[in-house]
Design a protein around this motif. Structure first.
Motif, mmCIF file in Angstrom:
data_model
loop_
_atom_site.group_PDB
_atom_site.id
_atom_site.type_symbol
_atom_site.label_atom_id
_atom_site.label_comp_id
_atom_site.label_asym_id
_atom_site.label_seq_id
_atom_site.Cartn_x
_atom_site.Cartn_y
_atom_site.Cartn_z
ATOM 1 N N PHE A 1 25.678 7.381 75.554
ATOM 2 C CA PHE A 1 25.620 8.421 74.530
ATOM 3 C C PHE A 1 23.951 7.605 74.035
ATOM 4 O O PHE A 1 23.186 8.417 73.356
ATOM 5 N N ILE A 2 23.654 6.623 73.369
ATOM 6 C CA ILE A 2 22.156 6.149 72.623
ATOM 7 C C ILE A 2 21.079 6.836 73.837
ATOM 8 O O ILE A 2 20.263 7.605 73.042
ATOM 9 N N GLU A 3 21.143 6.469 74.908
ATOM 10 C CA GLU A 3 20.449 7.131 75.353
ATOM 11 C C GLU A 3 20.006 8.583 75.370
ATOM 12 O O GLU A 3 19.044 9.660 75.285
ATOM 13 N N ARG B 1 15.760 11.965 66.643
ATOM 14 C CA ARG B 1 15.573 11.538 65.497
ATOM 15 C C ARG B 1 16.828 10.936 65.693
ATOM 16 O O ARG B 1 17.224 11.689 63.634
ATOM 17 N N VAL B 2 18.012 10.944 66.107
ATOM 18 C CA VAL B 2 19.094 11.320 65.387
ATOM 19 C C VAL B 2 19.805 9.521 64.975
ATOM 20 O O VAL B 2 19.089 8.907 65.412
ATOM 21 N N HIS B 3 20.146 9.614 63.852
ATOM 22 C CA HIS B 3 20.345 8.618 62.991
ATOM 23 C C HIS B 3 21.841 8.092 63.853
ATOM 24 O O HIS B 3 22.871 8.726 63.184
ATOM 25 N N LEU C 1 14.983 4.581 67.595
ATOM 26 C CA LEU C 1 16.448 5.281 66.752
ATOM 27 C C LEU C 1 16.500 4.837 65.618
ATOM 28 O O LEU C 1 16.811 3.621 65.222
ATOM 29 N N PRO C 2 17.208 5.319 64.118
ATOM 30 C CA PRO C 2 17.434 4.417 62.989
ATOM 31 C C PRO C 2 19.255 4.457 63.063
ATOM 32 O O PRO C 2 19.608 4.907 63.957
ATOM 33 N N PRO D 1 20.595 8.022 52.070
ATOM 34 C CA PRO D 1 19.525 7.095 52.504
ATOM 35 C C PRO D 1 20.023 5.995 51.841
ATOM 36 O O PRO D 1 20.855 5.997 51.364
ATOM 37 N N GLY D 2 19.073 5.428 52.275
ATOM 38 C CA GLY D 2 19.115 3.840 52.111
ATOM 39 C C GLY D 2 19.873 2.835 53.044
ATOM 40 O O GLY D 2 20.408 1.989 52.502
ATOM 41 N N HIS D 3 20.835 3.124 53.532
ATOM 42 C CA HIS D 3 21.241 2.463 55.374
ATOM 43 C C HIS D 3 21.315 1.912 56.342
ATOM 44 O O HIS D 3 21.344 1.683 57.136
ATOM 45 N N ALA D 4 19.449 3.048 56.636
ATOM 46 C CA ALA D 4 19.455 2.925 57.602
ATOM 47 C C ALA D 4 18.585 1.519 58.440
ATOM 48 O O ALA D 4 17.781 0.686 57.500
#
Length: 285
Positions: free
Chosen positions: A84-86, A93-95, A128-129, A183-186
């Protein structure tokens, strides 16, 4: 677009339900068309895909900005979630908000903790984030004792006096939903717990008070627990994962309470008594 994997499971399903109330663009990844009927959240797009078939994930990730990565325990988990990550890298750019668990570390004594750590490392190395969520133990796990408690007033385990900061899956979903949409959690790793740590003996006492009748916890040796699990038909690899969990919990590895749920969502996590009252009908005749 937000993609929810494991959409028919406990955490994925709860996160889908949590987010569906906000009118957001949601997509649920399912492995077969017959599972689509179990997706009851309104306005949710469903797409067929399988972690074991990497290129089936490309369509699921098209146009996706954030994704929840969660799947059932599996001895191939590192490979499957790695697929899935790949696929997410191919999509852009999927968080990714990844659900890990107890004792996540490359040198963990808990084998599933090693699996999760390897996946987290893969995700971090991907560019990726990411956000890692590490719930220690679900309150919903207690529900498996309901038939035994109804029949005998007892339940068994191999946790000795270990205390566990168990959390309601719905509170995990609230944290997941928030990290997927704000936002703010990456780059963060959050350990998720409920508001207190309880031993199984204390759980039995809380149940007794709510039910108005005595519930008894009986501790058994770890090998006896293994034999019970084998007799239930559980595969040997899963028996050993469960034994790892019991050893870690009895050693107090899930006893530390964090304030993550309140800090991220702005509200306190559910207490065990509240959870149990909502499910008390399962424990009565």
């Amino acid at each position: 677009m937000i993609l929810i994997t494991g959409a028919t499971g406990r955490i994925g399903g709860a996160t889908l339900h949590y987010l569906s109330r906000g009118g957001m663009a949601l997509r649920a990844l399912i492995r077969s068309p017959d599972k689509a009927a179990s997706i009851v959240a309104p306005g949710v797009e469903t797409v067929i895909g399988d972690f074991a078939a990497p290129h089936s994930l490309d369509a699921a990730l098209e146009g996706v900005d954030t994704a929840l990565l969660v799947s059932a325990l599996d001895p191939r988990q590192v490979e499957l979630q790695g697929n899935f990550i790949e696929a997410a890298k191919r999509a852009g750019r999927v968080h990714i908000v990844k659900i890990s668990g107890l004792e996540t570390a490359l040198d963990s004594a808990v084998r599933s903790g090693r699996w999760h750590a390897q996946i987290e490392q893969h995700l971090e190395d991907s560019g990726l984030p990411f956000t890692h969520l590490r719930p220690l133990f679900f309150m919903q796990n207690i529900l498996r004792f309901a038939p035994m408690i109804r029949a005998t007033g007892e339940f068994v385990g191999a946790l000795q006096q270990g205390r566990v900061a168990m959390i309601d899956v719905r509170d995990i979903a609230a944290v997941a939903g928030t990290t997927l949409t704000t936002p703010g959690h990456a780059g963060k790793a959050y350990v998720l717990t409920g508001p207190e740590a309880l031993s199984y003996q204390e759980v039995a006492e809380r149940m007794s008070t709510s039910l108005g009748r005595k519930v008894i916890y009986k501790d058994i040796p770890l090998e006896a627990m293994r034999e019970r699990l084998r007799a239930s038909g559980m595969p040997e690899w899963h028996v050993e994962v469960q034994a790892d969990f019991s050893s870690a919990l009895s050693a107090g590895q899930a006893a530390t309470v964090t304030d993550v749920v309140a800090a991220v969502t702005g509200r306190q996590p559910r207490r065990f008594e509240q959870f149990f009252r909502e499910h008390m009908g399962l424990f009565t005749d």
